[in-house]
Design an enzyme around this catalytic site. Structure first.
Site, short mmCIF file in Angstrom:
data_model
loop_
_atom_site.label_atom_id
_atom_site.label_comp_id
_atom_site.label_asym_id
_atom_site.label_seq_id
_atom_site.Cartn_x
_atom_site.Cartn_y
_atom_site.Cartn_z
CD GLU A 84 -4.50 -0.16 -5.27
OE1 GLU A 84 -3.96 -1.16 -6.11
OE2 GLU A 84 -4.81 0.35 -4.02
CE LYS A 267 -1.54 0.42 -1.39
NZ LYS A 267 -2.18 -0.02 -3.10
CG ASP A 283 -10.51 4.44 13.68
OD1 ASP A 283 -9.17 5.03 11.96
OD2 ASP A 283 -9.69 5.49 14.15
CG HIS A 400 -3.22 -1.85 -12.06
ND1 HIS A 400 -3.76 -1.76 -10.30
CD2 HIS A 400 -2.71 -1.18 -11.69
CE1 HIS A 400 -3.50 -0.64 -10.33
NE2 HIS A 400 -2.73 0.83 -10.74
#
Length: 446
Positions: A84, A267, A283, A400
């Site tokens: 991202e 998130k 993991d 972004h």
């Protein structure tokens, strides 16, 4: 844990090309030529085939270095594997802004993992619970333990029971095992132990075993990070720092009150935590599952962080991990805290199968599992601050989109060497699309 002899923080890494970044890392973080070759080559096809099934290729992720992290007084170069845009840059910026307040302070509980054996059709629940309690020592002694785990101080710690009287399958008796898994993530250790215990438990209780499996909600394995931001560190040319502090607290309050906001809030935290987990061979799905379950642990899904403004270091809670540095500028301090269950390992085959994992751990100073969890929590807290600061300041898209434009250019087929220039032109013209990228590339090539 070996602390790297690198007191100086990495600076200006984003201004260098990849080869120069590697040169600087090799110089400051004592990487050797073999480490550099692994960073360049990544995972080979035979190695990938040995790690998974039906392998036909490798799916690579960008492997970046978050800079400026001062964690418990230690300078760190933090590896992050993430696709991202802006994640590594945002973490690095937030870490830099934290330095005037002393950086991040962290702690972690012991590496305890739990799991359960599900029993149904138990003829007498109360009698079964008494029998299991009486036989706890003998049952724990039956668990097969590798010598390497015992050498690191690990092993079984307790065996308890929990009765679920009502479920769609009827009454359930859970037999819950807690183990210290030392420097491992612990899934294989706990699952092996549970499967060894299951026949004995069934015999003692007269019930039928449905399953034996660890729980990824590792509530006894918590990592906490705290940080202080001075008002003048947060200020920019457009917005006064005290105003930003208040707005960050207000934005955090929404994540506590509304699950729709909390999901995006959390998130963003996991953007950082999972990128560190991925880079160190852990993991990520287990990490995310534990974090989200923990966020809903009080019966309502909430944000994982807590941000408050305090008038000074003297107003911090007595149990706070952070303290402002001597000579701290006057004015309010923004205090952030993140606690989450975090099962990360540095031992065991699963965390060593990927050739980049030893390099990642070397960059971090070869931490033990608890130290790795503490670092990941610090990165998650930094990531959250960066997101909140952007949201209450210039907006999330300003930074972004600059990085997103580069991805658009690459997806349009612009060569990597020209993608940055095409992206800059798209941002300047406020036209970020495949068509704009192709048009600009054609004009540059003409």
């Amino acid at each position: 844990m070996t602390v790297p002899e690198t007191p100086a923080p990495l600076s200006g890494l984003h201004r260098l090309d990849p080869a120069a970044r590697l040169d600087l890392l090799q110089q400051q973080r004592r990487l050797d030529e073999r480490d550099r070759a692994v960073l360049d080559a990544g995972l080979s096809l035979p190695e990938a085939d040995a790690m998974s099934e039906n392998v036909v290729g490798r799916y690579a992720l960008p492997y970046g270095i978050a800079t400026n992290f001062l964690v418990d007084g230690e300078e760190l170069a933090v590896p992050m594997a993430v696709e991202e845009p802006s994640v590594v840059a945002a973490a690095s910026k937030a870490a830099k802004l934290a330095r005037p307040g002393g950086g991040f302070r962290t702690e972690a509980t012991p590496n305890l993992m739990g799991g359960h054996i599900q029993l149904v059709d138990v003829p007498d629940i109360a009698a079964a619970q008494r029998a299991l309690a009486a036989a706890e020592r003998e049952l724990l002694a039956h668990i097969p333990i590798r010598g390497s785990l015992l050498a690191r101080g690990g092993g079984p710690r307790s065996l308890t029971t929990r009765h679920i009287p009502h479920s769609e399958a009827g009454p359930i008796l859970l037999v819950e095992l807690t183990m210290d898994v030392a420097d491992a993530m612990g899934a294989n250790i706990v699952n092996t132990a549970l499967e060894a215990l299951a026949p004995l438990v069934a015999e003692l209780t007269g019930g039928a075993v449905v399953l034996s499996i660890l729980s990824n909600l590792c509530v006894q394995r918590l990592a906490t990070a705290e940080v202080l931001y001075t008002w003048n560190a947060l200020a920019d040319s457009r917005t006064e720092g005290r105003h930003l502090q208040r707005r960050i607290v207000q934005a955090d309050a929404l994540a506590q009150a509304d699950p729709h906001r909390a999901a995006t809030h959390n998130k963003g935290i996991l953007n950082g935590v999972e990128a560190v987990a991925m880079a160190t061979g852990n993991d990520c799905r287990a990490v995310a599952a534990a974090a989200h379950a923990w966020a809903a642990g009080e019966g309502r899904y909430r944000g994982l962080t807590r941000w408050t403004v305090v008038p000074g270091a003297d107003a911090l809670p007595q149990d706070s991990l952070v303290r402002a540095r001597d000579g701290e500028p006057s004015g309010p301090l923004l205090h952030g805290r993140l606690t989450l269950p975090l099962a990360l390992g540095v031992a065991g085959h699963s965390t060593r199968a990927h050739p980049l994992v030893p390099v990642s751990l070397k960059l971090l100073g070869n931490p033990d599992a608890r130290r790795l969890a503490r670092i990941a929590a610090a990165v998650g807290l930094a990531q959250n601050l960066a997101a909140l600061l952007a949201l209450v300041g210039t907006g999330i898209q300003a930074g972004h989109m600059r990085l997103h434009a580069r991805q658009v250019a690459l997806a349009a087929g612009v060569p990597a060497g020209q993608a940055a220039r095409v992206a800059a032109e798209m941002v300047a013209s406020r036209r970020i699309s495949t068509e704009a990228a192709l048009s600009l590339h054609s004009s540059l090539a003409a």
